[in-house]
Design a protein around this motif. Structure first.
Motif, PDB file in Angstrom:
ATOM      1  N   ASN A   1       0.838  -1.192   0.000  1.00  0.00           N
ATOM      2  CA  ASN A   1       0.000   0.000   0.000  1.00  0.00           C
ATOM      3  C   ASN A   1       0.880   1.253   0.000  1.00  0.00           C
ATOM      4  OD1 ASN A   1       0.762   0.598   2.666  1.00  0.00           O
ATOM      5  ND2 ASN A   1      -1.027  -0.400   3.532  1.00  0.00           N
ATOM      6  N   MET A   2       0.236   2.400  -0.039  1.00  0.00           N
ATOM      7  CA  MET A   2       0.965   3.670  -0.146  1.00  0.00           C
ATOM      8  C   MET A   2       1.884   3.891   1.048  1.00  0.00           C
ATOM      9  SD  MET A   2       1.644   6.282  -1.968  1.00  0.00           S
ATOM     10  CE  MET A   2       0.401   6.652  -3.162  1.00  0.00           C
ATOM     11  N   ASN A   3       1.479   3.467   2.229  1.00  0.00           N
ATOM     12  CA  ASN A   3       2.329   3.636   3.407  1.00  0.00           C
ATOM     13  C   ASN A   3       3.643   2.871   3.264  1.00  0.00           C
ATOM     14  OD1 ASN A   3       0.551   5.337   4.739  1.00  0.00           O
ATOM     15  ND2 ASN A   3      -0.555   3.625   5.660  1.00  0.00           N
ATOM     16  N   ASP A   4       3.619   1.723   2.620  1.00  0.00           N
ATOM     17  CA  ASP A   4       4.843   0.966   2.380  1.00  0.00           C
ATOM     18  C   ASP A   4       5.785   1.753   1.472  1.00  0.00           C
ATOM     19  OD1 ASP A   4       3.847  -1.234   3.853  1.00  0.00           O
ATOM     20  OD2 ASP A   4       2.871  -2.041   2.060  1.00  0.00           O
ATOM     21  N   VAL A   5       5.222   2.374   0.451  1.00  0.00           N
ATOM     22  CA  VAL A   5       6.027   3.161  -0.494  1.00  0.00           C
ATOM     23  C   VAL A   5       6.644   4.354   0.226  1.00  0.00           C
ATOM     24  CG1 VAL A   5       5.979   4.508  -2.625  1.00  0.00           C
ATOM     25  CG2 VAL A   5       4.643   2.400  -2.464  1.00  0.00           C
TER      26      VAL A   5
ATOM     27  N   ARG B   1       4.261  11.709   0.365  1.00  0.00           N
ATOM     28  CA  ARG B   1       3.142  12.011   1.269  1.00  0.00           C
ATOM     29  C   ARG B   1       2.174  13.005   0.618  1.00  0.00           C
ATOM     30  NH1 ARG B   1       7.275  12.102   5.030  1.00  0.00           N
ATOM     31  NH2 ARG B   1       7.244  10.269   6.351  1.00  0.00           N
ATOM     32  N   SER B   2       2.749  14.023  -0.012  1.00  0.00           N
ATOM     33  CA  SER B   2       1.926  15.031  -0.683  1.00  0.00           C
ATOM     34  C   SER B   2       1.128  14.397  -1.819  1.00  0.00           C
ATOM     35  CB  SER B   2       2.820  16.147  -1.218  1.00  0.00           C
ATOM     36  OG  SER B   2       2.080  17.066  -1.964  1.00  0.00           O
ATOM     37  N   PHE B   3       1.792  13.562  -2.600  1.00  0.00           N
ATOM     38  CA  PHE B   3       1.127  12.858  -3.697  1.00  0.00           C
ATOM     39  C   PHE B   3       0.008  11.972  -3.162  1.00  0.00           C
ATOM     40  CE2 PHE B   3       0.890   9.179  -6.613  1.00  0.00           C
ATOM     41  CZ  PHE B   3       0.506   9.850  -7.759  1.00  0.00           C
ATOM     42  N   SER B   4       0.280  11.257  -2.086  1.00  0.00           N
ATOM     43  CA  SER B   4      -0.722  10.385  -1.475  1.00  0.00           C
ATOM     44  C   SER B   4      -1.909  11.207  -0.980  1.00  0.00           C
ATOM     45  CB  SER B   4      -0.099   9.624  -0.314  1.00  0.00           C
ATOM     46  OG  SER B   4      -1.065   8.905   0.394  1.00  0.00           O
ATOM     47  N   TYR B   5      -1.623  12.337  -0.359  1.00  0.00           N
ATOM     48  CA  TYR B   5      -2.688  13.206   0.139  1.00  0.00           C
ATOM     49  C   TYR B   5      -3.554  13.701  -1.016  1.00  0.00           C
ATOM     50  CZ  TYR B   5      -5.050  17.187   2.209  1.00  0.00           C
ATOM     51  OH  TYR B   5      -6.001  18.085   2.619  1.00  0.00           O
ATOM     52  N   ASP B   6      -2.905  14.107  -2.109  1.00  0.00           N
ATOM     53  CA  ASP B   6      -3.646  14.589  -3.274  1.00  0.00           C
ATOM     54  C   ASP B   6      -4.538  13.504  -3.861  1.00  0.00           C
ATOM     55  OD1 ASP B   6      -2.510  17.074  -2.984  1.00  0.00           O
ATOM     56  OD2 ASP B   6      -1.016  16.781  -4.575  1.00  0.00           O
ATOM     57  N   LEU B   7      -4.044  12.258  -3.858  1.00  0.00           N
ATOM     58  CA  LEU B   7      -4.860  11.151  -4.358  1.00  0.00           C
ATOM     59  C   LEU B   7      -6.081  10.923  -3.484  1.00  0.00           C
ATOM     60  CD1 LEU B   7      -2.259   8.398  -5.365  1.00  0.00           C
ATOM     61  CD2 LEU B   7      -3.728   9.710  -6.883  1.00  0.00           C
ATOM     62  N   MET B   8      -5.893  11.020  -2.194  1.00  0.00           N
ATOM     63  CA  MET B   8      -6.968  10.733  -1.260  1.00  0.00           C
ATOM     64  C   MET B   8      -7.918  11.916  -1.088  1.00  0.00           C
ATOM     65  SD  MET B   8      -6.374   7.758  -0.801  1.00  0.00           S
ATOM     66  CE  MET B   8      -6.866   6.795   0.570  1.00  0.00           C
ATOM     67  N   LYS B   9      -7.468  13.104  -1.438  1.00  0.00           N
ATOM     68  CA  LYS B   9      -8.280  14.296  -1.241  1.00  0.00           C
ATOM     69  C   LYS B   9      -9.581  14.229  -2.040  1.00  0.00           C
ATOM     70  CE  LYS B   9      -6.447  18.141  -2.611  1.00  0.00           C
ATOM     71  NZ  LYS B   9      -5.737  19.409  -2.745  1.00  0.00           N
ATOM     72  N   GLY B  10      -9.540  13.625  -3.204  1.00  0.00           N
ATOM     73  CA  GLY B  10     -10.721  13.531  -4.048  1.00  0.00           C
ATOM     74  C   GLY B  10     -11.748  12.542  -3.539  1.00  0.00           C
ATOM     75  N   LYS B  11     -11.337  11.641  -2.663  1.00  0.00           N
ATOM     76  CA  LYS B  11     -12.259  10.627  -2.137  1.00  0.00           C
ATOM     77  C   LYS B  11     -12.769  11.062  -0.772  1.00  0.00           C
ATOM     78  CE  LYS B  11      -9.669   6.891  -4.302  1.00  0.00           C
ATOM     79  NZ  LYS B  11      -8.894   5.702  -4.074  1.00  0.00           N
TER      80      LYS B  11
END
Length: 133
Positions: free
Chosen positions: A81-85, A100-110
């Motif tokens: 998962n993203m945390n592993d990356v 972390r920023s990229f992950s946040y941006d991905l999750m922001k839409g959901k």
């Protein structure tokens, strides 16, 4: 001697072919990127240097894949998962922050499931307040 060829040998040969295919495609991509960056920077890179960069990048990617697999296994999961990356980048603060920023941006839409629960519980609280008052 053809009878000595068992399924595991065949699978190993297929894995080796797939690895070689990936390595070749990775090398071509790396060469293309290195050449375009050199051109963009008005520099020249010799072919042996490009091949060395390509090999190092592929070895790094292999090691990263192994690390990610170990992180997931350690957490008793079968998938990465993203945390592993993000954890894999812990030695490179800039990269970890970017991930972390990229992950946040991905999750922001959901919309997280907890938001729905809060809305429902706040409606119940409103009804409860109405009844009590």
């Amino acid at each position: 001697m053809e009878g000595d060829f068992n399924g595991s040998d065949y699978e190993k040969e297929e894995d080796d072919e797939a690895t070689n295919h990936l390595r070749d495609r990775f090398r071509l991509s790396t060469i293309s990127i290195a050449e375009s960056e050199a051109k963009r920077s008005n520099m020249e890179i010799s072919q042996p240097v490009i091949v060395c960069i390509s090999d190092l990048a592929f070895k790094y990617a292999e090691q990263l894949a192994e690390d990610l697999e170990l992180f997931a296994h350690h957490a008793s999961r079968k998938s990465v998962n993203m945390n592993d990356v993000i954890l894999s980048a812990h030695r490179n603060k800039h990269l970890a922050d970017s991930l972390r920023s990229f992950s946040y941006d991905l999750m922001k839409g959901k919309e997280p499931p907890s938001e729905r629960k809060r809305k429902k519980s706040s409606n119940k609280e409103d009804k409860t307040l109405h009844i009590d008052s």
